[in-house]
Design a protein around this motif. Structure first.
Motif, PDB file in Angstrom:
ATOM      1  N   ILE A   1       0.826  -1.220   0.000  1.00 10.17           N
ATOM      2  CA  ILE A   1       0.000   0.000   0.000  1.00 10.17           C
ATOM      3  C   ILE A   1       0.853   1.260   0.000  1.00 10.17           C
ATOM      4  O   ILE A   1       0.355   2.343  -0.285  1.00 10.17           O
ATOM      5  CB  ILE A   1      -0.995   0.031   1.176  1.00 10.17           C
ATOM      6  N   PHE A   2       2.138   1.137   0.296  1.00 12.18           N
ATOM      7  CA  PHE A   2       2.997   2.320   0.424  1.00 12.18           C
ATOM      8  C   PHE A   2       3.022   3.155  -0.851  1.00 12.18           C
ATOM      9  O   PHE A   2       2.835   4.370  -0.808  1.00 12.18           O
ATOM     10  CB  PHE A   2       4.427   1.924   0.803  1.00 12.18           C
ATOM     11  N   GLU A   3       3.239   2.526  -1.985  1.00 17.31           N
ATOM     12  CA  GLU A   3       3.388   3.268  -3.241  1.00 17.31           C
ATOM     13  C   GLU A   3       2.139   4.082  -3.579  1.00 17.31           C
ATOM     14  O   GLU A   3       2.232   5.276  -3.889  1.00 17.31           O
ATOM     15  CB  GLU A   3       3.721   2.310  -4.385  1.00 17.31           C
ATOM     16  N   ASP A   4       0.965   3.451  -3.518  1.00 15.44           N
ATOM     17  CA  ASP A   4      -0.275   4.164  -3.839  1.00 15.44           C
ATOM     18  C   ASP A   4      -0.549   5.290  -2.847  1.00 15.44           C
ATOM     19  O   ASP A   4      -0.933   6.394  -3.235  1.00 15.44           O
ATOM     20  CB  ASP A   4      -1.468   3.204  -3.869  1.00 15.44           C
ATOM     21  N   CYS A   5      -0.351   5.014  -1.566  1.00 17.56           N
ATOM     22  CA  CYS A   5      -0.593   6.036  -0.548  1.00 17.56           C
ATOM     23  C   CYS A   5       0.406   7.180  -0.658  1.00 17.56           C
ATOM     24  O   CYS A   5       0.058   8.343  -0.438  1.00 17.56           O
ATOM     25  CB  CYS A   5      -0.565   5.424   0.848  1.00 17.56           C
ATOM     26  N   ASP A   6       1.641   6.859  -1.021  1.00 12.18           N
ATOM     27  CA  ASP A   6       2.655   7.895  -1.205  1.00 12.18           C
ATOM     28  C   ASP A   6       2.282   8.800  -2.383  1.00 12.18           C
ATOM     29  O   ASP A   6       2.424  10.022  -2.306  1.00 12.18           O
ATOM     30  CB  ASP A   6       4.026   7.254  -1.417  1.00 12.18           C
ATOM     31  N   LYS A   7       1.783   8.213  -3.465  1.00 10.28           N
ATOM     32  CA  LYS A   7       1.319   9.007  -4.613  1.00 10.28           C
ATOM     33  C   LYS A   7       0.162   9.919  -4.188  1.00 10.28           C
ATOM     34  O   LYS A   7       0.100  11.081  -4.589  1.00 10.28           O
ATOM     35  CB  LYS A   7       0.862   8.097  -5.749  1.00 10.28           C
ATOM     36  N   ALA A   8      -0.755   9.376  -3.394  1.00  8.45           N
ATOM     37  CA  ALA A   8      -1.892  10.170  -2.916  1.00  8.45           C
ATOM     38  C   ALA A   8      -1.419  11.334  -2.047  1.00  8.45           C
ATOM     39  O   ALA A   8      -1.908  12.458  -2.171  1.00  8.45           O
ATOM     40  CB  ALA A   8      -2.871   9.291  -2.147  1.00  8.45           C
ATOM     41  N   ALA A   9      -0.452  11.068  -1.173  1.00 10.40           N
ATOM     42  CA  ALA A   9       0.081  12.116  -0.295  1.00 10.40           C
ATOM     43  C   ALA A   9       0.739  13.228  -1.104  1.00 10.40           C
ATOM     44  O   ALA A   9       0.558  14.418  -0.811  1.00 10.40           O
ATOM     45  CB  ALA A   9       1.080  11.519   0.693  1.00 10.40           C
ATOM     46  N   LYS A  10       1.486  12.853  -2.132  1.00 10.43           N
ATOM     47  CA  LYS A  10       2.166  13.850  -2.965  1.00 10.43           C
ATOM     48  C   LYS A  10       1.188  14.644  -3.820  1.00 10.43           C
ATOM     49  O   LYS A  10       1.428  15.810  -4.122  1.00 10.43           O
ATOM     50  CB  LYS A  10       3.217  13.166  -3.836  1.00 10.43           C
ATOM     51  N   ALA A  11       0.071  14.025  -4.214  1.00  9.76           N
ATOM     52  CA  ALA A  11      -0.921  14.701  -5.061  1.00  9.76           C
ATOM     53  C   ALA A  11      -1.868  15.597  -4.267  1.00  9.76           C
ATOM     54  O   ALA A  11      -2.484  16.498  -4.835  1.00  9.76           O
ATOM     55  CB  ALA A  11      -1.735  13.662  -5.831  1.00  9.76           C
ATOM     56  N   CYS A  12      -1.971  15.375  -2.970  1.00 17.92           N
ATOM     57  CA  CYS A  12      -2.913  16.129  -2.130  1.00 17.92           C
ATOM     58  C   CYS A  12      -2.556  17.623  -2.137  1.00 17.92           C
ATOM     59  O   CYS A  12      -1.468  18.004  -1.704  1.00 17.92           O
ATOM     60  CB  CYS A  12      -2.892  15.591  -0.703  1.00 17.92           C
ATOM     61  N   PRO A  13      -3.479  18.489  -2.599  1.00 18.71           N
ATOM     62  CA  PRO A  13      -3.160  19.914  -2.683  1.00 18.71           C
ATOM     63  C   PRO A  13      -3.047  20.604  -1.327  1.00 18.71           C
ATOM     64  O   PRO A  13      -2.412  21.650  -1.227  1.00 18.71           O
ATOM     65  CB  PRO A  13      -4.308  20.495  -3.507  1.00 18.71           C
ATOM     66  N   VAL A  14      -3.635  20.035  -0.285  1.00 18.12           N
ATOM     67  CA  VAL A  14      -3.555  20.656   1.047  1.00 18.12           C
ATOM     68  C   VAL A  14      -2.596  19.913   1.984  1.00 18.12           C
ATOM     69  O   VAL A  14      -2.476  20.260   3.154  1.00 18.12           O
ATOM     70  CB  VAL A  14      -4.962  20.809   1.695  1.00 18.12           C
ATOM     71  N   LYS A  15      -1.915  18.890   1.451  1.00 21.89           N
ATOM     72  CA  LYS A  15      -0.847  18.171   2.171  1.00 21.89           C
ATOM     73  C   LYS A  15      -1.280  17.666   3.557  1.00 21.89           C
ATOM     74  O   LYS A  15      -0.621  17.906   4.559  1.00 21.89           O
ATOM     75  CB  LYS A  15       0.402  19.044   2.305  1.00 21.89           C
ATOM     76  N   ILE A  16      -2.409  16.944   3.588  1.00 25.13           N
ATOM     77  CA  ILE A  16      -2.936  16.441   4.857  1.00 25.13           C
ATOM     78  C   ILE A  16      -2.742  14.937   5.028  1.00 25.13           C
ATOM     79  O   ILE A  16      -3.213  14.352   5.990  1.00 25.13           O
ATOM     80  CB  ILE A  16      -4.429  16.798   5.016  1.00 25.13           C
ATOM     81  N   ILE A  17      -2.038  14.309   4.091  1.00 25.79           N
ATOM     82  CA  ILE A  17      -1.773  12.866   4.150  1.00 25.79           C
ATOM     83  C   ILE A  17      -0.277  12.668   4.367  1.00 25.79           C
ATOM     84  O   ILE A  17       0.538  13.264   3.673  1.00 25.79           O
ATOM     85  CB  ILE A  17      -2.184  12.161   2.849  1.00 25.79           C
ATOM     86  N   SER A  18       0.070  11.839   5.344  1.00 23.60           N
ATOM     87  CA  SER A  18       1.468  11.470   5.515  1.00 23.60           C
ATOM     88  C   SER A  18       1.586   9.956   5.451  1.00 23.60           C
ATOM     89  O   SER A  18       0.710   9.235   5.912  1.00 23.60           O
ATOM     90  CB  SER A  18       2.031  12.012   6.824  1.00 23.60           C
TER      91      SER A  18
END
Length: 76
Positions: A55-72
């Motif tokens: 799950i790391f790769e997909d979640c990391d992509k989501a974190a980088k794409a998040c415009p408000v940077k609320i995912i780590s």
């Protein structure tokens, strides 16, 4: 061990996380904000600890794409 954290109250509902990691995120029909699936809430932060390194790769992509940077995402 992968640790994913979402600060849900700051979500703007852009849906990028759902598009990039659909097995980990979905949009709430109630308020249009992202929901981190199978997470535990503590003081506004929703966290999942998973032994599944896939799950790391997909979640990391989501974190980088998040415009408000609320995912780590951390791989510990």
């Amino acid at each position: 061990m992968v640790v994913v954290t979402l600060q849900r109250d700051k979500c703007i509902g852009c849906n990028y996380c759902v598009e990039l990691a659909p097995n980990q995120f979905q949009m709430s029909k109630k308020d249009g904000k992202s929901v981190l699936l199978r997470s535990q809430e503590k003081k506004g932060f929703y966290t999942v600890k998973s032994p599944d390194d896939f799950i790391f790769e997909d979640c990391d992509k989501a974190a980088k794409a998040c415009p408000v940077k609320i995912i780590s995402v951390k791989n510990v």
